[in-house]
Design a protein around this motif. Sequence first.
Motif, mmCIF file in Angstrom:
data_model
loop_
_atom_site.group_PDB
_atom_site.id
_atom_site.type_symbol
_atom_site.label_atom_id
_atom_site.label_comp_id
_atom_site.label_asym_id
_atom_site.label_seq_id
_atom_site.Cartn_x
_atom_site.Cartn_y
_atom_site.Cartn_z
ATOM 1 N N ASN A 166 5.966 0.108 14.945
ATOM 2 C CA ASN A 166 4.904 0.888 14.304
ATOM 3 C C ASN A 166 5.436 1.772 13.180
ATOM 4 N N ALA A 167 6.548 2.456 13.413
ATOM 5 C CA ALA A 167 7.115 3.334 12.389
ATOM 6 C C ALA A 167 7.550 2.526 11.168
ATOM 7 N N SER A 168 8.140 1.369 11.415
ATOM 8 C CA SER A 168 8.563 0.501 10.315
ATOM 9 C C SER A 168 7.364 -0.020 9.537
ATOM 10 N N PHE A 169 6.282 -0.301 10.251
ATOM 11 C CA PHE A 169 5.073 -0.800 9.605
ATOM 12 C C PHE A 169 4.511 0.222 8.622
ATOM 13 N N LEU A 170 4.482 1.479 9.025
ATOM 14 C CA LEU A 170 3.953 2.525 8.153
ATOM 15 C C LEU A 170 4.796 2.674 6.887
ATOM 16 N N LYS A 171 6.113 2.577 7.033
ATOM 17 C CA LYS A 171 7.000 2.679 5.868
ATOM 18 C C LYS A 171 6.925 1.433 4.991
ATOM 19 N N ALA A 172 6.632 0.302 5.611
ATOM 20 C CA ALA A 172 6.661 -0.977 4.889
ATOM 21 C C ALA A 172 5.633 -1.041 3.774
ATOM 22 N N ARG A 173 4.490 -0.367 3.937
ATOM 23 C CA ARG A 173 3.433 -0.444 2.928
ATOM 24 C C ARG A 173 3.973 -0.072 1.543
ATOM 25 N N LYS A 174 4.691 1.015 1.482
ATOM 26 C CA LYS A 174 5.242 1.489 0.211
ATOM 27 C C LYS A 174 6.515 0.734 -0.170
ATOM 28 N N ASN A 175 7.405 0.538 0.802
ATOM 29 C CA ASN A 175 8.696 -0.110 0.515
ATOM 30 C C ASN A 175 8.522 -1.532 -0.012
ATOM 31 N N ILE A 176 7.584 -2.265 0.572
ATOM 32 C CA ILE A 176 7.310 -3.630 0.137
ATOM 33 C C ILE A 176 6.863 -3.648 -1.320
ATOM 34 N N THR A 177 5.991 -2.731 -1.661
ATOM 35 C CA THR A 177 5.452 -2.668 -3.022
ATOM 36 C C THR A 177 6.547 -2.340 -4.032
ATOM 37 N N LEU A 178 7.375 -1.369 -3.701
ATOM 38 C CA LEU A 178 8.451 -0.975 -4.608
ATOM 39 C C LEU A 178 9.415 -2.135 -4.852
ATOM 40 N N GLU A 179 9.718 -2.859 -3.799
ATOM 41 C CA GLU A 179 10.642 -3.991 -3.934
ATOM 42 C C GLU A 179 10.009 -5.085 -4.803
ATOM 43 N N ALA A 180 8.711 -5.328 -4.628
ATOM 44 C CA ALA A 180 8.023 -6.350 -5.412
ATOM 45 C C ALA A 180 7.966 -5.982 -6.882
ATOM 46 N N LEU A 181 7.763 -4.711 -7.166
ATOM 47 C CA LEU A 181 7.705 -4.253 -8.554
ATOM 48 C C LEU A 181 9.019 -4.538 -9.293
ATOM 49 N N GLU A 182 10.121 -4.493 -8.574
ATOM 50 C CA GLU A 182 11.416 -4.752 -9.182
ATOM 51 C C GLU A 182 11.540 -6.180 -9.701
ATOM 52 N N TYR A 183 10.789 -7.114 -9.090
ATOM 53 C CA TYR A 183 10.868 -8.523 -9.484
ATOM 54 C C TYR A 183 10.147 -8.823 -10.789
ATOM 55 N N ILE A 184 9.181 -7.981 -11.163
ATOM 56 C CA ILE A 184 8.378 -8.317 -12.343
ATOM 57 C C ILE A 184 8.544 -7.340 -13.486
ATOM 58 N N ARG A 185 9.260 -6.239 -13.265
ATOM 59 C CA ARG A 185 9.435 -5.245 -14.342
ATOM 60 C C ARG A 185 10.557 -5.673 -15.285
ATOM 61 N N TYR A 196 0.133 -11.184 -10.030
ATOM 62 C CA TYR A 196 1.213 -11.766 -9.243
ATOM 63 C C TYR A 196 0.922 -11.540 -7.763
ATOM 64 N N SER A 197 1.126 -12.555 -6.942
ATOM 65 C CA SER A 197 0.927 -12.383 -5.498
ATOM 66 C C SER A 197 1.597 -13.496 -4.721
ATOM 67 N N ASN A 198 1.802 -13.231 -3.442
ATOM 68 C CA ASN A 198 2.281 -14.252 -2.511
ATOM 69 C C ASN A 198 1.124 -14.915 -1.779
ATOM 70 N N ASN A 199 -0.067 -14.264 -1.814
ATOM 71 C CA ASN A 199 -1.210 -14.784 -1.056
ATOM 72 C C ASN A 199 -2.503 -14.318 -1.715
#
Length: 267
Positions: free
Chosen positions: A248-267, A55-58
């Motif tokens: 910058n601070a948001s970018f560092l957190k986004a790596r993990k947060n984005i993944t967790l949110e995406a996992l919710e869509y396919i689990r 699964y991917s957006n790109n």
Amino acid sequence: MKIAPFFTVLALSLLFARKENKSQEIFKTEFQSIIDSNNVKGSILIYDLKKDLFYSNNFDWAKIGRLPASTYKIPHSIIALETNVVENDSTLFKWNGEKRAYKIWEQDLILRDAFQYSCVPCYQEIANKIGEKRMNGYLNKLQFGDMDVNSVNLDLFWLEGESNITQFQQIDFLKRFINSELQISKRTEQILKRIAIIEENDEYEFYGKTGLSIRNGNNNGWFVGYLKSEEDTYIFATNIEPIENTDNASFLKARKNITLEALEYIR
């Protein structure tokens, strides 16, 4: 004697059939919405191990090789353990008292903490002890992307230079690790899981590693790992970059947060 050619042809046919068997790729608009809402650009790539689905957006972004940054600490730790450069997850790295890039690195750290805190000096020490020859030998064995390792860049090749790995290659490596196909000891597998664990509860086990590199002034962020439950295993490799107004601070957190949110869509 006459039937041998038939079996040779049959074996080759089966081999090519396996090579041509490609996992299905499913485009997820929801993933792009997650990327956009976090004010970044990039790709979320998640592999459903049970269903053999990506699964991917790109998918195009996911096929471009990039510096592995601290995601290399996964194979790096494996090589360190397999060569006995590091004894176990409690092996101590003494701080020499010199100022380091981050305050959290300015202390004695055991391997697990060095991994979790992405302590570059600790892993540079490991790289120098492993040496160029053994590092390349194990990388050929593990098949982790396309690493460019020589005597000059031995303690920096994962952070700068020509080394690269795609999101698909990250997932392939983790898939082989999960399936015990890396030809490494069970002990090393168990130790790696202990240092890479992020969360464990009655429902799932969650493992992962972030990474950050800067090439030509551009930040590139990774989050790779897998989520394992009784029902299924999801392997992920998220790669993102900031856009003009990204904090910058948001970018560092986004790596993990984005993944967790995406996992919710396919689990």
